[in-house]
Design an enzyme around this catalytic site. Sequence first.
Site, mmCIF file in Angstrom:
data_model
loop_
_atom_site.group_PDB
_atom_site.id
_atom_site.type_symbol
_atom_site.label_atom_id
_atom_site.label_comp_id
_atom_site.label_asym_id
_atom_site.label_seq_id
_atom_site.Cartn_x
_atom_site.Cartn_y
_atom_site.Cartn_z
ATOM 1 N N SER A 98 16.500 -30.995 2.678
ATOM 2 C CA SER A 98 17.080 -32.198 2.093
ATOM 3 C C SER A 98 17.502 -33.214 3.146
ATOM 4 O O SER A 98 17.351 -34.426 2.941
ATOM 5 C CB SER A 98 18.286 -31.834 1.228
ATOM 6 O OG SER A 98 17.904 -30.984 0.169
ATOM 7 N N HIS A 116 23.337 -33.929 3.911
ATOM 8 C CA HIS A 116 22.680 -35.087 3.294
ATOM 9 C C HIS A 116 23.127 -36.382 3.961
ATOM 10 O O HIS A 116 22.311 -37.259 4.271
ATOM 11 C CB HIS A 116 23.010 -35.144 1.800
ATOM 12 C CG HIS A 116 22.417 -34.019 1.020
ATOM 13 N ND1 HIS A 116 22.643 -33.842 -0.331
ATOM 14 C CD2 HIS A 116 21.594 -32.995 1.390
ATOM 15 C CE1 HIS A 116 22.003 -32.777 -0.762
ATOM 16 N NE2 HIS A 116 21.362 -32.243 0.268
#
Length: 380
Positions: A242, A302
């Site tokens: 991610s 993230h």
Amino acid sequence: MARIEPMESVGEMTPIPKWILVKAHEFWNRQDIKKDKKIPMQQVKESLLTEESDRMPNALVIELLHKADENEDGYLDYDEYMKFAEAASTRSRGRDTFSRAAMTIIPRNERTVEKRSYFQNYSCCPPPFFMVLATLVETGVFVYYMVDMGEPMKAAGPAPVYSPLIYHPRRRYECWRYLSYALIHSGYMHLINNLVVQFVLGIILEVVHGWWRIGTIYLSGVLFGALAQSISDPDSFLAGASAGVFSVEYAHLGNMLMNWSQMEFRWLQLVVIIVLSFSDVGFAVWDIYFNGNKTKTGHAAHLGGAIAGMTVGTYILRNFEKKKWEKYCWWASLLVYLVLIAVGIILSATLPVPGYFPYNDNAPIWQARMYYFEEKNRTH
């Protein structure tokens, strides 16, 4: 504007899509609505290489730029123009969707004939090497560990915490884990979500900018994401690509902002990215502060990936004529990323807070798998 009838065929009786001829007529009407003048080719080319080409099929733009002046007098009349419009329209279908997608991430002042021709004729040879390779390896590693753990493929978890690839909070000294954790995914939904974004955005960016640029951006996000997560949540494992995906996504945002006046559909692209950003931030805030049953999402990773994408992307994806302030922004972005990486490494290695990081596990790597299955057998 006169009513336009769809053409019947060109060449080998291939029907010409009506919308392409409509766009061709609209372009000429903006140059000469009476259709009785000869337009200088230089004027036509300048229009096509700037905002006018946003409304034109890429194959038609290439055809006009290359050889529309049939009698070589330096001018283009309506009959010459429509002859090439009809011929080019048969080449637009199928290719135009891809070429239009590629053009949305290239500033208008960089859309040369060579680049347009490359995208129009692109046949995945050479393929987008990095994104295809990353996708195949991540999928292969996921399947391997599902088989190795003897677990059915579930939407969420379990993750192979014994893998030498996963980021392990007690084995931070094994520095390869700060990159290799991106190959491990916890459940097929975790994998699919990352692969979809990699394909939708990453492959187009790679075709435009090259595999080494996108690879650098992707890996820079993976690295900084791991450092950010290890410092903010020192006891957690970390798996998934991610951070790399966020890095690629926000690299596109940085490139778009640096070329704002020259980008096509810039407001639409900005709105989409803003909506996605607020969704991510909103979910992170809810999960951290209000969710009674917190997920295992690496929110800091993230954020780290997004910061890496903005900074490294601004530096690497510069393929345009730089203004003075843009040069300063370019160097500042690189410096910010390097400082952040240096600070992250120093804090991860020497943070003077007793008990902040868990004690190192110095057991041989091969024992981790044995202990995992011993524990699994005891609980079952």
